[in-house]
Scaffold this active site. Structure first.
Site, PDB file in Angstrom:
ATOM      1  N   SER A   9     -12.677  14.876  -6.167  1.00  0.00           N
ATOM      2  CA  SER A   9     -13.028  13.837  -5.180  1.00  0.00           C
ATOM      3  C   SER A   9     -12.040  13.886  -4.024  1.00  0.00           C
ATOM      4  CB  SER A   9     -13.064  12.451  -5.837  1.00  0.00           C
ATOM      5  OG  SER A   9     -11.886  12.200  -6.571  1.00  0.00           O
ATOM      6  N   GLU A  11     -10.497  11.702  -0.619  1.00  0.00           N
ATOM      7  CA  GLU A  11     -10.333  10.355  -0.023  1.00  0.00           C
ATOM      8  C   GLU A  11     -10.092  10.428   1.488  1.00  0.00           C
ATOM      9  OE1 GLU A  11      -7.844   7.576  -2.243  1.00  0.00           O
ATOM     10  OE2 GLU A  11      -6.853   7.037  -0.355  1.00  0.00           O
ATOM     11  N   THR A  42     -10.958   4.345   2.061  1.00  0.00           N
ATOM     12  CA  THR A  42     -10.010   3.261   1.772  1.00  0.00           C
ATOM     13  C   THR A  42     -10.383   1.975   2.524  1.00  0.00           C
ATOM     14  OG1 THR A  42      -8.493   3.856   3.540  1.00  0.00           O
ATOM     15  CG2 THR A  42      -8.116   4.888   1.393  1.00  0.00           C
ATOM     16  N   ARG A 100      -6.183  -4.410  -6.184  1.00  0.00           N
ATOM     17  CA  ARG A 100      -5.600  -5.655  -5.689  1.00  0.00           C
ATOM     18  C   ARG A 100      -5.337  -5.529  -4.192  1.00  0.00           C
ATOM     19  NH1 ARG A 100       0.609  -7.292  -6.226  1.00  0.00           N
ATOM     20  NH2 ARG A 100       0.610  -5.675  -4.646  1.00  0.00           N
ATOM     21  N   GLY A 101      -4.905  -4.307  -3.800  1.00  0.00           N
ATOM     22  CA  GLY A 101      -4.540  -4.101  -2.407  1.00  0.00           C
ATOM     23  C   GLY A 101      -3.160  -4.664  -2.128  1.00  0.00           C
ATOM     24  N   ASP A 102      -2.765  -4.589  -0.885  1.00  0.00           N
ATOM     25  CA  ASP A 102      -1.458  -5.105  -0.476  1.00  0.00           C
ATOM     26  C   ASP A 102      -1.639  -6.223   0.527  1.00  0.00           C
ATOM     27  OD1 ASP A 102       0.387  -3.648  -2.010  1.00  0.00           O
ATOM     28  OD2 ASP A 102      -0.060  -1.875  -0.800  1.00  0.00           O
ATOM     29  N   ALA A 116      -6.176  -6.642  -9.627  1.00  0.00           N
ATOM     30  CA  ALA A 116      -7.327  -5.742  -9.706  1.00  0.00           C
ATOM     31  C   ALA A 116      -8.178  -6.011 -10.956  1.00  0.00           C
ATOM     32  CB  ALA A 116      -6.846  -4.293  -9.678  1.00  0.00           C
ATOM     33  N   TYR A 138      -0.420   4.291 -11.922  1.00  0.00           N
ATOM     34  CA  TYR A 138       0.875   4.670 -11.318  1.00  0.00           C
ATOM     35  C   TYR A 138       1.782   5.380 -12.321  1.00  0.00           C
ATOM     36  CZ  TYR A 138      -0.918   1.439  -7.907  1.00  0.00           C
ATOM     37  OH  TYR A 138      -1.742   0.837  -6.993  1.00  0.00           O
ATOM     38  N   HIS A 142       4.122   1.127 -10.616  1.00  0.00           N
ATOM     39  CA  HIS A 142       3.902   0.376  -9.379  1.00  0.00           C
ATOM     40  C   HIS A 142       5.223  -0.255  -8.917  1.00  0.00           C
ATOM     41  CE1 HIS A 142       2.520  -2.989  -6.840  1.00  0.00           C
ATOM     42  NE2 HIS A 142       1.608  -2.104  -6.471  1.00  0.00           N
ATOM     43  N   LYS A 158      -7.109  -3.682 -16.870  1.00  0.00           N
ATOM     44  CA  LYS A 158      -8.177  -3.296 -15.925  1.00  0.00           C
ATOM     45  C   LYS A 158      -9.301  -2.571 -16.665  1.00  0.00           C
ATOM     46  CE  LYS A 158      -5.070  -1.553 -12.655  1.00  0.00           C
ATOM     47  NZ  LYS A 158      -4.619  -1.154 -11.295  1.00  0.00           N
ATOM     48  N   GLN A 169      -1.684   7.186  -8.196  1.00  0.00           N
ATOM     49  CA  GLN A 169      -0.854   7.365  -7.012  1.00  0.00           C
ATOM     50  C   GLN A 169      -0.382   8.819  -7.038  1.00  0.00           C
ATOM     51  OE1 GLN A 169      -0.128   6.956  -4.042  1.00  0.00           O
ATOM     52  NE2 GLN A 169       0.442   4.804  -4.260  1.00  0.00           N
ATOM     53  N   PHE A 209       5.433   7.266   3.763  1.00  0.00           N
ATOM     54  CA  PHE A 209       4.434   6.772   2.792  1.00  0.00           C
ATOM     55  C   PHE A 209       5.081   6.575   1.432  1.00  0.00           C
ATOM     56  CE2 PHE A 209       0.929   9.380   4.992  1.00  0.00           C
ATOM     57  CZ  PHE A 209       0.532   8.302   5.744  1.00  0.00           C
ATOM     58  N   HIS A 259      -8.112  14.204  -7.523  1.00  0.00           N
ATOM     59  CA  HIS A 259      -8.532  13.347  -6.403  1.00  0.00           C
ATOM     60  C   HIS A 259      -7.567  13.640  -5.241  1.00  0.00           C
ATOM     61  CE1 HIS A 259     -10.041   9.655  -4.399  1.00  0.00           C
ATOM     62  NE2 HIS A 259      -8.786   9.450  -4.049  1.00  0.00           N
TER      63      HIS A 259
HETATM   64  P1  FAD Z   1      -2.926  -4.292  -9.667  1.00  0.00           P
HETATM   65  O1  FAD Z   1      -3.481  -3.428 -10.722  1.00  0.00           O
HETATM   66  O2  FAD Z   1      -3.452  -5.681  -9.567  1.00  0.00           O
HETATM   67  O3  FAD Z   1      -1.335  -4.303  -9.864  1.00  0.00           O
HETATM   68  C1  FAD Z   1      -0.473  -4.795  -8.858  1.00  0.00           C
HETATM   69  C2  FAD Z   1       0.872  -5.193  -9.457  1.00  0.00           C
HETATM   70  O4  FAD Z   1       0.729  -6.388 -10.207  1.00  0.00           O
HETATM   71  C3  FAD Z   1       1.497  -4.201 -10.429  1.00  0.00           C
HETATM   72  O5  FAD Z   1       2.893  -4.284 -10.303  1.00  0.00           O
HETATM   73  C4  FAD Z   1       1.067  -4.674 -11.808  1.00  0.00           C
HETATM   74  O6  FAD Z   1       2.013  -4.329 -12.809  1.00  0.00           O
HETATM   75  C5  FAD Z   1       0.983  -6.185 -11.593  1.00  0.00           C
HETATM   76  N1  FAD Z   1      -0.160  -6.799 -12.274  1.00  0.00           N
HETATM   77  C6  FAD Z   1      -1.386  -6.254 -12.485  1.00  0.00           C
HETATM   78  N2  FAD Z   1      -2.194  -7.138 -13.102  1.00  0.00           N
HETATM   79  C7  FAD Z   1      -1.472  -8.257 -13.264  1.00  0.00           C
HETATM   80  C8  FAD Z   1      -1.765  -9.535 -13.813  1.00  0.00           C
HETATM   81  N3  FAD Z   1      -2.980  -9.791 -14.331  1.00  0.00           N
HETATM   82  N4  FAD Z   1      -0.784 -10.480 -13.809  1.00  0.00           N
HETATM   83  C9  FAD Z   1       0.438 -10.210 -13.296  1.00  0.00           C
HETATM   84  N5  FAD Z   1       0.784  -9.010 -12.753  1.00  0.00           N
HETATM   85  C10 FAD Z   1      -0.173  -8.057 -12.736  1.00  0.00           C
HETATM   86  N6  FAD Z   1      -4.335   0.008  -0.874  1.00  0.00           N
HETATM   87  C11 FAD Z   1      -5.124  -0.467   0.105  1.00  0.00           C
HETATM   88  O7  FAD Z   1      -4.708  -1.401   0.813  1.00  0.00           O
HETATM   89  N7  FAD Z   1      -6.356   0.063   0.362  1.00  0.00           N
HETATM   90  C12 FAD Z   1      -6.870   1.060  -0.381  1.00  0.00           C
HETATM   91  O8  FAD Z   1      -7.984   1.497  -0.141  1.00  0.00           O
HETATM   92  C13 FAD Z   1      -6.070   1.605  -1.435  1.00  0.00           C
HETATM   93  N8  FAD Z   1      -6.532   2.598  -2.220  1.00  0.00           N
HETATM   94  C14 FAD Z   1      -5.759   3.036  -3.263  1.00  0.00           C
HETATM   95  C15 FAD Z   1      -6.276   4.044  -4.102  1.00  0.00           C
HETATM   96  C16 FAD Z   1      -5.519   4.527  -5.148  1.00  0.00           C
HETATM   97  C17 FAD Z   1      -6.096   5.600  -6.040  1.00  0.00           C
HETATM   98  C18 FAD Z   1      -4.212   4.009  -5.387  1.00  0.00           C
HETATM   99  C19 FAD Z   1      -3.376   4.559  -6.507  1.00  0.00           C
HETATM  100  C20 FAD Z   1      -3.703   3.009  -4.562  1.00  0.00           C
HETATM  101  C21 FAD Z   1      -4.461   2.508  -3.502  1.00  0.00           C
HETATM  102  N9  FAD Z   1      -4.008   1.512  -2.677  1.00  0.00           N
HETATM  103  C22 FAD Z   1      -4.790   1.029  -1.651  1.00  0.00           C
HETATM  104  C23 FAD Z   1      -2.678   0.905  -2.891  1.00  0.00           C
HETATM  105  C24 FAD Z   1      -2.770  -0.358  -3.780  1.00  0.00           C
HETATM  106  O9  FAD Z   1      -3.582  -1.310  -3.165  1.00  0.00           O
HETATM  107  C25 FAD Z   1      -1.373  -0.924  -3.961  1.00  0.00           C
HETATM  108  O10 FAD Z   1      -0.604  -0.068  -4.753  1.00  0.00           O
HETATM  109  C26 FAD Z   1      -1.327  -2.363  -4.476  1.00  0.00           C
HETATM  110  O11 FAD Z   1       0.016  -2.815  -4.341  1.00  0.00           O
HETATM  111  C27 FAD Z   1      -1.714  -2.510  -5.939  1.00  0.00           C
HETATM  112  O12 FAD Z   1      -3.056  -2.413  -6.141  1.00  0.00           O
HETATM  113  P2  FAD Z   1      -3.623  -2.294  -7.649  1.00  0.00           P
HETATM  114  O13 FAD Z   1      -5.072  -2.316  -7.583  1.00  0.00           O
HETATM  115  O14 FAD Z   1      -2.966  -1.178  -8.360  1.00  0.00           O
HETATM  116  O15 FAD Z   1      -3.072  -3.676  -8.224  1.00  0.00           O
END
Ligand code: FAD
Length: 290
Positions: A9, A11, A42, A100-102, A116, A138, A142, A158, A169, A209, A259
């Protein structure tokens, strides 16, 4: 692809200018020669590229190109995120990368992030099994995770919420991925997790990055890349060789596919994919007969 078992895939991020968009569309056409399983697009922090992501995804889909939008709640309400997912479903999109995003820069601390796993559960609740859901993983942990074990537990959360597969990542140390996969299996995660591959194109951008997203560039590699100074061509040649070797080690040791973070560029990804021999038979045949 030569090996039908491997998933491939690519991106993209939505371009900010008309020229960038034109280039992206061309790169997409070129990369289609490798018959990837899907392209992904993204979603900017906090949904900042919402319309651009949607526009690109729908455009690819209208051309019959398999595509997955990335999606996060960002600052959206449930109603507006649901309206967006409805639109994707109605357009015939069947895969998403749920994140979850940032936090968008400039947004205050009262902003409540939706993890997420909650987005995955939300999509499963409202759309059943319509979408194949990818989630982020990660191998080097993360940056906000409190511990290695906790990050793996949340990743498992998840999958328990209904995600089908993961994408990592990027990383340059294959052992980080193998150790991570071992820990995931021990935690009961059975779903495939695909390594995210970042071609090395530009040293300054890569370090920027990596510092931001917590991906490690090993010291020896930083030093080696620094040594190329302004010699961009030699840096790219070294990067191509290094990342090809990384992919070979990953695939030889059981990674289920790759990917690529294409950075909207053709050559860096294409040269690695070609080096790996992941080329559909008809492309190889036509190259031989030319
Ligand atoms: P989560 O899985 O929600 O985790 C975030 C943090 O919170 C982690 O530290 C985890 O340990 C903690 N956590 C998770 N679940 C819980 C919970 N239930 N309670 C408490 N803590 C928890 N960013 C963008 O802005 N746009 C994109 O399109 C994008 N695409 C990406 C694609 C890939 C393949 C990857 C690897 C990253 C991408 N990112 C993108 C970056 C990503 O959004 C960031 O790394 C963000 O900080 C975390 O997103 P996540 O979905 O991993 O979050």
């Amino acid at each position: 692809m030569t090996d039908q078992q491997l998933r491939l895939s690519f991106e993209f991020f939505p371009a900010k200018t008309p020229e960038g968009r034109e280039k992206l569309l061309k790169v997409r056409t070129q990369l289609s020669e490798f018959e990837p399983d899907f392209f992904s697009v993204t979603y900017g922090a906090g949904g900042s590229t919402r319309d651009n992501t949607k526009g690109l995804v729908k455009h690819f889909h209208s051309l019959g190109v398999p595509v997955a939008p990335h999606l996060s709640f960002g600052g959206d309400t449930e109603e507006s995120i649901k309206a967006l997912i409805d639109e994707y479903r109605d357009a015939g999109i069947e895969r998403m990368v749920a994140l979850r995003g940032d936090m968008p820069s400039g947004v205050g601390g009262s902003f409540e992030m939706v993890y997420a796993n909650e987005l995955v559960a939300f999509i499963r609740k409202h759309y059943g099994d319509h979408f194949h859901l990818e989630v982020a993983a990660y191998p080097e942990i993360h940056p906000q995770a409190k511990s290695y074990g906790e990050d793996i537990r949340y990743l498992k959360g998840k999958f328990d919420a209904g995600a089908n597969s993961g994408i990592t990542q990027y990383f340059y140390n294959p052992d980080a991925y193998f150790y991570f996969m071992d820990q995931c299996h021990r935690a009961g995660i059975q779903q495939p997790i695909y390594p995210g591959i970042m071609p090395i194109i530009n040293y300054r951008n890569l370090t920027r990055f990596s510092d931001a997203c917590g991906a490690e560039i090993p010291r020896w590699l930083r030093k080696r890349l620094e040594s190329y100074g302004e010699d961009a061509e030699s840096l790219k040649a070294f990067g191509e060789e290094l990342v090809t070797e990384l992919c070979e080690v990953l695939l030889e040791n059981g990674a289920p596919g790759l990917h690529f973070y294409t950075m909207n560029q053709y050559e860096p990804t294409a040269s690695i994919v070609r080096n790996l021999g992941l080329v559909p038979a008809e492309v190889t045949d036509s190259a031989v007969s030319e």
